[in-house]
Design an enzyme around this catalytic site. Structure first.
Site, mmCIF file in Angstrom:
data_model
loop_
_atom_site.group_PDB
_atom_site.id
_atom_site.type_symbol
_atom_site.label_atom_id
_atom_site.label_comp_id
_atom_site.label_asym_id
_atom_site.label_seq_id
_atom_site.Cartn_x
_atom_site.Cartn_y
_atom_site.Cartn_z
ATOM 1 C CG ASN A 224 2.457 7.231 -4.474
ATOM 2 O OD1 ASN A 224 2.069 8.130 -5.091
ATOM 3 N ND2 ASN A 224 1.965 6.389 -3.639
ATOM 4 C CG HIS A 225 3.316 12.827 -1.171
ATOM 5 N ND1 HIS A 225 4.303 12.617 -2.337
ATOM 6 C CD2 HIS A 225 3.940 13.169 -0.419
ATOM 7 C CE1 HIS A 225 5.240 13.703 -2.061
ATOM 8 N NE2 HIS A 225 4.906 13.645 -0.768
ATOM 9 C CG ASN B 71 -2.107 -1.306 1.285
ATOM 10 O OD1 ASN B 71 -2.543 -1.390 0.089
ATOM 11 N ND2 ASN B 71 -2.356 -1.647 2.245
ATOM 12 C CB VAL B 72 4.401 2.258 -0.277
ATOM 13 C CG1 VAL B 72 4.527 1.864 0.949
ATOM 14 C CG2 VAL B 72 4.740 1.179 -1.444
ATOM 15 C CG LEU C 30 -2.762 12.185 -7.366
ATOM 16 C CD1 LEU C 30 -2.073 11.175 -8.574
ATOM 17 C CD2 LEU C 30 -3.020 13.462 -7.710
ATOM 18 C CD GLU D 196 1.402 -3.348 -8.999
ATOM 19 O OE1 GLU D 196 1.005 -3.192 -7.541
ATOM 20 O OE2 GLU D 196 0.829 -3.256 -9.814
ATOM 21 N N GLY E 13 3.448 -6.628 -2.220
ATOM 22 C CA GLY E 13 3.859 -6.138 -0.948
ATOM 23 C C GLY E 13 5.429 -5.559 -1.369
ATOM 24 C CE LYS F 212 -0.244 -7.088 -8.016
ATOM 25 N NZ LYS F 212 0.437 -6.152 -7.210
#
EC number: 6.3.3.3
Length: 231
Positions: A176-177, A13-14, A207, A116, A119, A38
């Site tokens: 990334n935020h 989740n980053v 975002l 991708e 985790g 993926k």
């Protein structure tokens, strides 16, 4: 034959999917046939067509080569946990030969395959297999997605060190935020820029409804082209 890049993260989740979509959008906008891959996903939703990962669906939506779902996500696990645990629950085994075949098949029909992970770097796929083992087997160049929050400096440096120890190329990182507000966020990015020996490819702000956003412009495509897409 296309070029490959593996996207890993400092944690779950980053923003790996967000960064992967940004990479795909940036490459597509610059004329490259680009596909997302993926290989393994967990926490998939059961649909009439089978298990579906929202991450894999996002990669398909941002690819410009026609793909069926199984090409993008050959191992879709329903349990919302680590793939190794999900495999045990669902009585499945992940065959890295199938992961490699899927990668090769996508490389034949594209200029860039954005792979991708799941985790973080050492996410296990089985009792004796980590995702990183397959990445090392395929000798994939790696892009690190750092989630800008407390602990990101330590997590990023640890991940970068292990990637280097595996003998792989860490070719760049993306900030990334994942949270709307983080104290000292700009300081974290500056510190990591000084400490990581690879270029910062871009900074993605927080975002809302990010799946509907244009993301490619947050990345420096000239750097991306030089380190990944150059032939």
């Amino acid at each position: 034959m296309g070029q490959y890049v593996f996207v890993t993260g400092t944690d779950t989740n980053v923003g790996k999917t967000l960064a992967s979509c940004a990479l795909l959008q940036s490459a597509v906008r610059n004329g490259y046939r680009s596909v997302g891959y993926k290989p393994v996903s967990s926490g998939c939703v059961l649909t009439p067509h089978g298990a579906r990962s929202k991450d894999a669906l996002a990669l398909i939506a941002n690819s410009n080569v026609s793909l069926n779902y199984n090409q993008v996500n050959p191992f879709a696990l329903s349990s919302p946990t680590s793939p190794s645990i999900a495999c045990h629950i669902e009585r499945q085994n992940i065959d890295i030969n199938l992961l490699s075949k899927g990668l090769t098949d996508l490389g034949i029909i594209s200029d860039l395959v954005v792979v991708e992970g799941v985790g973080g770097w050492l996410t296990p796929l089985g009792e004796e297999l980590d995702f990183s083992d397959w990445v090392r087997y395929e000798r994939l160049p790696v892009i690190l997605v750092s989630g800008i929050k407390l602990g990101v400096i330590n997590h990023s440096l640890l991940t970068a060190a292990v990637i280097h120890q595996a003998g792989l190329r860490l070719v760049g990182w993306i900030a990334n935020h994942p949270l709307p507000s983080v104290q000292f966020a700009s300081e974290y990015i500056i510190d990591l820029t000084n400490r990581l020996d690879v270029p910062l490819l871009g900074v993605i702000p927080y975002l809302r409804r990010s799946e509907e956003r244009e993301l490619g412009h947050y990345l420096n495509f000239s750097l991306l082209r030089r380190i990944i897409l150059a032939r």
